[in-house]
Design a protein around this motif. Structure first.
Motif, mmCIF file in Angstrom:
data_model
loop_
_atom_site.group_PDB
_atom_site.id
_atom_site.type_symbol
_atom_site.label_atom_id
_atom_site.label_comp_id
_atom_site.label_asym_id
_atom_site.label_seq_id
_atom_site.Cartn_x
_atom_site.Cartn_y
_atom_site.Cartn_z
ATOM 1 N N ILE A 162 3.400 10.726 -9.291
ATOM 2 C CA ILE A 162 2.713 11.116 -10.526
ATOM 3 C C ILE A 162 1.992 12.447 -10.348
ATOM 4 N N GLU A 163 1.321 12.609 -9.216
ATOM 5 C CA GLU A 163 0.537 13.822 -8.921
ATOM 6 C C GLU A 163 0.988 14.388 -7.579
ATOM 7 N N PRO A 164 2.112 15.059 -7.518
ATOM 8 C CA PRO A 164 2.644 15.522 -6.238
ATOM 9 C C PRO A 164 1.748 16.518 -5.502
ATOM 10 N N ALA A 165 0.848 17.187 -6.215
ATOM 11 C CA ALA A 165 -0.029 18.172 -5.568
ATOM 12 C C ALA A 165 -1.347 17.555 -5.098
ATOM 13 N N GLU A 166 -1.499 16.246 -5.239
ATOM 14 C CA GLU A 166 -2.724 15.553 -4.824
ATOM 15 C C GLU A 166 -2.574 15.071 -3.384
ATOM 16 N N GLU A 167 -3.598 15.253 -2.574
ATOM 17 C CA GLU A 167 -3.511 14.889 -1.160
ATOM 18 C C GLU A 167 -3.812 13.424 -0.875
ATOM 19 N N TRP A 168 -4.637 12.775 -1.701
ATOM 20 C CA TRP A 168 -5.085 11.414 -1.418
ATOM 21 C C TRP A 168 -3.936 10.415 -1.266
ATOM 22 N N PRO A 169 -2.927 10.412 -2.133
ATOM 23 C CA PRO A 169 -1.840 9.442 -1.949
ATOM 24 C C PRO A 169 -1.154 9.564 -0.589
ATOM 25 N N HIS A 170 -1.039 10.780 -0.102
ATOM 26 C CA HIS A 170 -0.377 10.989 1.192
ATOM 27 C C HIS A 170 -1.232 10.451 2.340
ATOM 28 N N ARG A 171 -2.552 10.609 2.244
ATOM 29 C CA ARG A 171 -3.429 10.036 3.268
ATOM 30 C C ARG A 171 -3.354 8.517 3.258
ATOM 31 N N LEU A 172 -3.337 7.931 2.066
ATOM 32 C CA LEU A 172 -3.235 6.474 1.959
ATOM 33 C C LEU A 172 -1.909 5.971 2.530
ATOM 34 N N ALA A 173 -0.836 6.664 2.188
ATOM 35 C CA ALA A 173 0.482 6.279 2.715
ATOM 36 C C ALA A 173 0.502 6.395 4.232
ATOM 37 N N SER A 174 -0.071 7.462 4.761
ATOM 38 C CA SER A 174 -0.107 7.652 6.211
ATOM 39 C C SER A 174 -0.828 6.492 6.896
ATOM 40 N N ASN A 175 -1.958 6.116 6.347
ATOM 41 C CA ASN A 175 -2.732 5.009 6.920
ATOM 42 C C ASN A 175 -1.899 3.722 6.942
ATOM 43 N N ALA A 176 -1.267 3.406 5.827
ATOM 44 C CA ALA A 176 -0.457 2.189 5.751
ATOM 45 C C ALA A 176 0.733 2.257 6.702
ATOM 46 N N LEU A 177 1.375 3.409 6.751
ATOM 47 C CA LEU A 177 2.539 3.572 7.635
ATOM 48 C C LEU A 177 2.157 3.427 9.103
ATOM 49 N N MET A 178 0.964 3.885 9.466
ATOM 50 C CA MET A 178 0.499 3.687 10.851
ATOM 51 C C MET A 178 0.395 2.205 11.169
ATOM 52 N N ALA A 218 0.835 -1.208 0.000
ATOM 53 C CA ALA A 218 0.000 0.000 0.000
ATOM 54 C C ALA A 218 0.867 1.254 0.000
ATOM 55 N N VAL A 219 1.913 1.260 0.800
ATOM 56 C CA VAL A 219 2.826 2.418 0.822
ATOM 57 C C VAL A 219 3.470 2.593 -0.548
ATOM 58 N N GLU A 220 3.918 1.510 -1.145
ATOM 59 C CA GLU A 220 4.570 1.590 -2.455
ATOM 60 C C GLU A 220 3.622 2.157 -3.513
#
Length: 117
Positions: free
Chosen positions: A67-83, A57-59
């Motif tokens: 791909i979309e550095p200004a998009e917030e959703w990937p960061h939320r997904l990464a945060s969830n997986a990292l937790m 999921a993090v990967e």
């Protein structure tokens, strides 16, 4: 492009129904065919999250963010997986980035609060 949108919508429906393995198979084909699809990678991350495959999921989330550095959703997904992986410092960093990118979205504030706990 319309076909990709339809297939991504189908994958999102599978995820909503909890059919993570089926969605993963479909999304693997979609991102292989269209590797520049940030939405495809985000849905792929969501499928991995649902199936408790947090490293994957993090990967996938990181691919979407690249791909979309200004998009917030990937960061939320990464945060969830990292937790889930116990990497709380990186989870908080990813959550904070999502909030920086979209301060008016309530989801980003919830993400930061969850990571901070």
């Amino acid at each position: 492009m319309t076909e990709l949108r339809e297939e991504l919508a189908r994958a999102a429906t599978m995820l909503d129904l909890g059919r993570y393995d089926e969605a993963t198979s479909l999304l693997a084909r979609l991102v292989a065919a269209e590797p520049a699809s940030s939405r495809g990678w985000c849905l792929f991350a969501r499928a991995h999250l649902g199936a408790d495959r947090y490293v994957e999921a993090v990967e996938a989330a990181n691919r979407a963010a690249a791909i979309e550095p200004a998009e917030e959703w990937p960061h939320r997904l990464a945060s969830n997986a990292l937790m889930h992986l116990g990497n709380h410092a990186e989870a908080l960093r990813a959550a904070s980035e999502s909030r920086r990118l979209a301060p008016s979205y309530w989801q980003t504030h919830v993400c930061v609060a969850q990571a901070a706990l």
